[in-house]
Design a protein around this motif. Sequence first.
Motif, mmCIF file in Angstrom:
data_model
loop_
_atom_site.group_PDB
_atom_site.id
_atom_site.type_symbol
_atom_site.label_atom_id
_atom_site.label_comp_id
_atom_site.label_asym_id
_atom_site.label_seq_id
_atom_site.Cartn_x
_atom_site.Cartn_y
_atom_site.Cartn_z
ATOM 1 N N THR A 1 0.840 -1.201 0.000
ATOM 2 C CA THR A 1 0.000 0.000 0.000
ATOM 3 C C THR A 1 0.873 1.248 0.000
ATOM 4 O O THR A 1 1.808 1.357 0.800
ATOM 5 N N ASP A 2 0.563 2.170 -0.892
ATOM 6 C CA ASP A 2 1.279 3.450 -0.951
ATOM 7 C C ASP A 2 0.778 4.347 0.179
ATOM 8 O O ASP A 2 -0.419 4.388 0.478
ATOM 9 N N LEU A 3 1.707 5.068 0.827
ATOM 10 C CA LEU A 3 1.334 5.942 1.933
ATOM 11 C C LEU A 3 0.295 6.971 1.502
ATOM 12 O O LEU A 3 -0.628 7.285 2.262
ATOM 13 N N TYR A 4 0.423 7.488 0.287
ATOM 14 C CA TYR A 4 -0.494 8.528 -0.178
ATOM 15 C C TYR A 4 -1.873 7.968 -0.533
ATOM 16 O O TYR A 4 -2.795 8.740 -0.837
ATOM 17 N N ASN A 5 -2.010 6.650 -0.520
ATOM 18 C CA ASN A 5 -3.305 6.015 -0.773
ATOM 19 C C ASN A 5 -3.849 5.312 0.475
ATOM 20 O O ASN A 5 -4.703 4.430 0.365
ATOM 21 N N LEU A 6 -3.378 5.708 1.630
ATOM 22 C CA LEU A 6 -3.772 5.060 2.885
ATOM 23 C C LEU A 6 -5.117 5.617 3.348
ATOM 24 O O LEU A 6 -5.188 6.663 4.013
ATOM 25 N N GLU A 7 -6.195 4.932 2.996
ATOM 26 C CA GLU A 7 -7.541 5.380 3.366
ATOM 27 C C GLU A 7 -7.822 5.174 4.851
ATOM 28 O O GLU A 7 -8.652 5.868 5.434
ATOM 29 N N ALA A 8 -7.114 4.232 5.470
ATOM 30 C CA ALA A 8 -7.355 3.949 6.890
ATOM 31 C C ALA A 8 -6.791 5.018 7.810
ATOM 32 O O ALA A 8 -6.969 4.933 9.033
ATOM 33 N N ALA A 9 -6.132 6.045 7.258
ATOM 34 C CA ALA A 9 -5.494 7.064 8.091
ATOM 35 C C ALA A 9 -6.497 7.869 8.909
ATOM 36 O O ALA A 9 -6.142 8.418 9.956
ATOM 37 N N VAL A 10 -7.737 7.939 8.450
ATOM 38 C CA VAL A 10 -8.732 8.769 9.139
ATOM 39 C C VAL A 10 -9.378 8.045 10.313
ATOM 40 O O VAL A 10 -10.099 8.659 11.103
ATOM 41 N N GLY A 11 -9.141 6.752 10.465
ATOM 42 C CA GLY A 11 -9.744 5.987 11.551
ATOM 43 C C GLY A 11 -8.743 5.696 12.658
ATOM 44 O O GLY A 11 -7.594 6.150 12.625
ATOM 45 N N PRO A 12 -9.149 4.914 13.662
ATOM 46 C CA PRO A 12 -8.222 4.520 14.728
ATOM 47 C C PRO A 12 -7.027 3.786 14.132
ATOM 48 O O PRO A 12 -7.192 2.802 13.401
ATOM 49 N N LEU A 13 -5.819 4.244 14.454
ATOM 50 C CA LEU A 13 -4.641 3.770 13.730
ATOM 51 C C LEU A 13 -3.468 3.542 14.682
ATOM 52 O O LEU A 13 -3.251 4.314 15.622
ATOM 53 N N VAL A 14 -2.726 2.460 14.414
ATOM 54 C CA VAL A 14 -1.439 2.213 15.065
ATOM 55 C C VAL A 14 -0.394 2.129 13.967
ATOM 56 O O VAL A 14 -0.494 1.294 13.066
ATOM 57 N N ILE A 15 0.609 3.000 14.018
ATOM 58 C CA ILE A 15 1.706 3.001 13.055
ATOM 59 C C ILE A 15 2.880 2.267 13.678
ATOM 60 O O ILE A 15 3.348 2.644 14.750
ATOM 61 N N VAL A 16 3.348 1.210 13.020
ATOM 62 C CA VAL A 16 4.454 0.405 13.533
ATOM 63 C C VAL A 16 5.710 0.727 12.735
ATOM 64 O O VAL A 16 5.724 0.597 11.507
ATOM 65 N N VAL A 17 6.748 1.145 13.439
ATOM 66 C CA VAL A 17 8.028 1.497 12.819
ATOM 67 C C VAL A 17 9.031 0.400 13.146
ATOM 68 O O VAL A 17 9.220 0.050 14.315
ATOM 69 N N GLY A 18 9.689 -0.143 12.138
ATOM 70 C CA GLY A 18 10.653 -1.210 12.335
ATOM 71 C C GLY A 18 12.008 -0.701 12.798
ATOM 72 O O GLY A 18 12.242 0.509 12.903
#
Length: 371
Positions: free
Chosen positions: A306-323
């Motif tokens: 998934t491209d970051l600029y196409n992340l539709e889930a960004a507007v909802g409850p979100l957890v971003i995991v950084v490696g």
Amino acid sequence: MPGNSQRRNARTTSKKGASGGSGGKGRDTLKGRGKTLPADERPWHKGYSGTEKLPSKTAWKQDKERKAAAAEGRAPKIGKPGSKDTTWGKGGTGKGAPVKRTASRTPVSRGPKVAPGRRSATPKDAPELLVGRNPVVEALRAHVPATAIYVALGIDIDERVSEAVRTAGDRGIPLLEVSRAELDRLTGGVLHQGIGIQVPPFAYEPFEDLLNAALEQPTAPLLVALDGVTDPRNLGAVIRSAAAFGAHGVFVPERRASGITATAWRTSAGAAARVPVSQVTNLTRSLKQAQQEGFTVVGLDADGETDLYNLEAAVGPLVIVVGSEGRGLSRLVGATCDLRVSIPMASTVESLNASVAAAVTLAEVARRRAE
């Protein structure tokens, strides 16, 4: 007579004679200690209710510890039973008038051997020593809650040392003058430039409280998880970005990852006082718990579908995991993520630093939510 009993000085009796008694002097040692008190009546037990009167011996020990802590410029190792003795992470600072002491008069508390940007080999609940003129000044400017400042005897005074000592005095942080050899021992031989500050262990937020607080926010909850990030400067930079772009918390694993050290606090520019940080035993289990509460778990991966600029889930409850800085997301964490997101980049660049990738992603999420 049998055996070699004819030799000189041979023992002629088969048993040792009766030993002499104590004359009644050891009578008290034979007495019992009485009944075993229940947990809520034992001041040293975590279940102590705090309402009963302290035994005289316990009260004397606590009073002795308070006096010793005041003399050494640290927080006393007593308080509410079952709680950690720390104010770091809650915006606390040292209290009391600055006290100038020398190593010949007052014993200096043995601090851990820690340098800027390095992990401590001491227990995680031990104080940490941040050294170096620039790191000390920057940490005090960022309001790191130092409990003591160490200055070596006979060092060259410049504007950085003067500012550090003046700031410590204004905030009531005890000033301890020690020999250069003593400061070498406290830092493990690391270059310290004759100055250092001692900070208490960080007070982490329980993960359940972090999760519930995020769900209670008026906006869509946003959390950041770090998977094996070992550089405290990266951790501090991620916390700073989380505060800048409206994240409600950060959580990290307890093992094989950096915790909140003085270096991480300094890099966060004080944001660690505003953004709750939690340490979890099992990151995968914590991510699944967040999914059960309605969060979408998004892992940053250079090969993500998934491209970051196409992340539709960004507007909802979100957890971003950084490696991690080297290997990225671990296998189990990557399999747990609902989505793997990649950041569009020019082909000449392989990957971004962990903290930079987190900042870019948080900025894009904030932009989408603003729309």
